[in-house]
Design an enzyme around this catalytic site. Structure first.
Site, mmCIF file in Angstrom:
data_model
loop_
_atom_site.group_PDB
_atom_site.id
_atom_site.type_symbol
_atom_site.label_atom_id
_atom_site.label_comp_id
_atom_site.label_asym_id
_atom_site.label_seq_id
_atom_site.Cartn_x
_atom_site.Cartn_y
_atom_site.Cartn_z
ATOM 1 N N GLU A 175 0.832 -1.218 0.000
ATOM 2 C CA GLU A 175 0.000 0.000 0.000
ATOM 3 C C GLU A 175 0.859 1.257 0.000
ATOM 4 O O GLU A 175 0.717 2.147 0.843
ATOM 5 C CB GLU A 175 -0.970 -0.019 1.182
ATOM 6 C CG GLU A 175 -2.005 -1.111 1.056
ATOM 7 C CD GLU A 175 -3.141 -1.020 2.085
ATOM 8 O OE1 GLU A 175 -2.950 -0.369 3.125
ATOM 9 O OE2 GLU A 175 -4.202 -1.610 1.835
ATOM 10 N N GLU A 375 -5.557 -8.381 -0.938
ATOM 11 C CA GLU A 375 -6.260 -8.136 0.328
ATOM 12 C C GLU A 375 -7.703 -7.779 0.034
ATOM 13 O O GLU A 375 -7.977 -6.988 -0.873
ATOM 14 C CB GLU A 375 -5.652 -6.973 1.116
ATOM 15 C CG GLU A 375 -4.351 -7.280 1.792
ATOM 16 C CD GLU A 375 -3.847 -6.129 2.646
ATOM 17 O OE1 GLU A 375 -4.683 -5.404 3.228
ATOM 18 O OE2 GLU A 375 -2.629 -5.969 2.720
HETATM 19 C C1 BG6 Z 1 -4.452 -2.792 4.718
HETATM 20 C C2 BG6 Z 1 -3.121 -3.243 5.197
HETATM 21 O O1 BG6 Z 1 -4.489 -1.420 4.858
HETATM 22 O O2 BG6 Z 1 -5.590 -3.155 5.382
HETATM 23 C C3 BG6 Z 1 -3.149 -4.286 6.279
HETATM 24 O O3 BG6 Z 1 -2.279 -3.632 4.148
HETATM 25 C C4 BG6 Z 1 -4.320 -4.033 7.194
HETATM 26 O O4 BG6 Z 1 -1.907 -4.258 6.926
HETATM 27 C C5 BG6 Z 1 -5.588 -4.158 6.388
HETATM 28 O O5 BG6 Z 1 -4.363 -4.856 8.307
HETATM 29 C C6 BG6 Z 1 -6.856 -3.991 7.188
HETATM 30 O O6 BG6 Z 1 -6.772 -2.854 7.983
HETATM 31 P P1 BG6 Z 1 -7.094 -2.925 9.519
HETATM 32 O O7 BG6 Z 1 -6.772 -1.603 10.048
HETATM 33 O O8 BG6 Z 1 -8.526 -3.268 9.611
HETATM 34 O O9 BG6 Z 1 -6.205 -3.987 10.075
#
Ligand code: BG6
Length: 477
Positions: A175, A375
């Protein structure tokens, strides 16, 4: 076109959010290791080193460091074809500026990769997932300093050499575009080891830093391809598509301009040069980014093979709005407003499966490069029942709807998609809040926000559901 037969179904995590093994190993402190826990609307505090009396949730994570065999066996049982994680830079170079890498750290990842390969699971590796050595941030100013480029490239080369026969799929920076919100300290710190707010012009500082990170990424891609030409090396973009709030032309133009913040890093990493809108903006704002001829050559020679991206939500902009984004973690800008057609999660993240199809389309139309959804997922409060079960139909609903839209993008729109790795396939520490209770996993981990719990692993309902999805190659949803 249907999902390819070698489609990479799997799951994703990042070293600092689940490994643990921070204080009792030879690992050095990373920028993530000095972040305390926050909550929804309560920012995590970045402390000056590890300060006694504070709680740092990443130090134990879910202790994958000691549970990796058990966890990987569960991933294999679910049928994972790949597993995305990151290499903690500070296990390999604890301070970041050492001459020689740290053998204990290198061996740990050999063990993890061997365990994955034993089950036929492809490791998909991010080199830097918010894990810069704290020492580089504190003593060198992180990526504001060109020296950090050399430290990163050295780390990347050590990893490529060591794991060249075990890892084929790589990504450089996770990211990389989060820091576009230079007003929220967490992003500059975790992307680049920098507090942009300390600079007279935080926006200019962010672009300078971004330039160095882009050079580091391009040099790493080039080095990796020289070490093993079969490597597939991608970038990783947080894609939060921006919709115009209305058909008012000003909203449409604004949403296009705001999308430049999403495209900026990706444009450079895929095309190998700065886009016109960015150069014009530097000129208009009088930013001195110091892009040398040598830099331009490096960028053109280090373009990525594929685009990895995260997708959680969309965002909507209204040209008449004004919002404070200094604590925002939902991809919003000063023009963001609520989308009346979309529900949000308990953490305010918009739930928009069709936005994933839209994201896949705009990426593919723009670049015609293979895409990888590395993701996607639903952070929610899960309850483990007395009998050990955990019912998470909301997670199944979220993932099902997103997979359906993903399939339409491939089957109806012709997008070239390499794989799908839902985030936090086993519960881990939330990045933005540091909480444990914001859970994403198919596997429940007994640990709470205060660090209590047995760390015992158990299956949620989504575990068997996802197993079936993979076994049926996305047909049984
Ligand atoms: C992304 C990241 O922003 O979202 C992860 O690459 C992160 O590291 C994921 O955990 C979800 O975000 P959060 O804050 O809900 O853990």
């Amino acid at each position: 076109m249907v999902l390819s037969k070698d489609f990479l179904w799997g799951g994703a995590l990042a070293a600092h959010q689940f490994e643990g093994g921070v204080l009792e190993t030879s690992k050095g402190l990373s920028v993530a290791d000095v972040m305390t826990a926050g909550a929804h609307g309560v920012p995590r505090v970045i402390t000056d080193g590890v300060i006694e009396g504070n709680y740092y949730p990443n130090h134990v994570g879910i202790d994958f460091y000691h549970h990796y065999k058990e966890d990987i066996a569960m991933f294999a049982d679910m049928g994972f074809k790949c597993f995305r994680t990151s290499i903690a830079w500070t296990r390999i170079f604890p301070l970041g500026d050492e001459d020689e890498p740290n053998e204990e750290g290198l061996q740990f990842y050999d063990d993890v990769f061997d365990e994955l390969l034993k089950y036929g699971i492809e490791p998909v590796i991010t080199l830097s997932h918010f894990e810069m050595p704290y020492h580089l941030a504190k003593e060198y100013g992180g990526f504001m300093n060109r020296k950090t480029i050399d430290f990163f490239v050295k780390f990347a080369k050590v990893c490529f050499e060591r794991y060249k026969d075990k890892v084929k799929y790589w990504m450089t920076f996770n990211e990389i575009n989060n820091q576009m919100n230079y007003k929220n300290d967490i992003f500059g710190w975790t992307n680049s080891g920098v507090h942009f707010g300390n600079y007279d012009n935080p926006e200019e500082a962010m672009y300078k830093c971004a330039h160095h990170t882009l050079i580091a990424s391009a040099l790493a891609v080039k080095a990796g391809k020289e070490i093993n030409p079969n490597f597939k090396i991608g970038n990783m973009i947080a894609m939060v598509p921006i919709y115009p709030y209305s058909c008012r032309p000003a909203d449409m133009v604004l949403s296009t301009q705001m999308m430049h913040d999403r495209w900026f890093f990706c444009d450079v990493q895929v095309r190998g040069h700065y886009p016109a809108y960015a150069l014009k903006m530097f000129e208009r704002k009088g930013f001195d980014i110091d892009i040398t001829e040598e830099d331009k050559k490096i960028l053109s020679e280090g373009t990525v093979d594929y685009i990895g991206f995260s997708y959680y939500m969309t965002n909507t902009v209204d040209s008449t709005a004004h919002k404070d984004v200094s604590t925002a973690t939902d991809g919003s800008s000063e023009y963001s407003v609520e989308n009346p057609y979309i529900k949000v999660s308990d953490w305010g993240w918009a739930i928009d499966p069709e936005g994933l199809r839209y994201a896949l389309n705009i990426f593919y139309e723009r670049y015609e490069k293979p895409l990888f959804i590395v993701e996607n997922g639903f952070g929610a409060i899960d309850v483990k029942e007395a009998d050990g079960s955990c019912h998470d139909p909301y997670r199944i609903d979220y993932l099902r709807a997103h997979i359906q839209e993903m399939k339409k993008a491939v089957e109806e729109d012709g997008v070239d998609l390499m794989g799908y790795t839902p985030w936090g396939c086993i519960d881990c520490v939330s990045f933005t809040t540091g909480e444990m209770k914001k859970r994403y996993g198919f596997i429940y981990v007994d640990r709470d926000n205060e660090g209590h719990g047995t760390l015992e692993r158990s299956k949620k309902d989504s575990y068997d559901w996802y197993k079936k999805v993979i076994a049926s190659h996305g047909e049984e949803l």
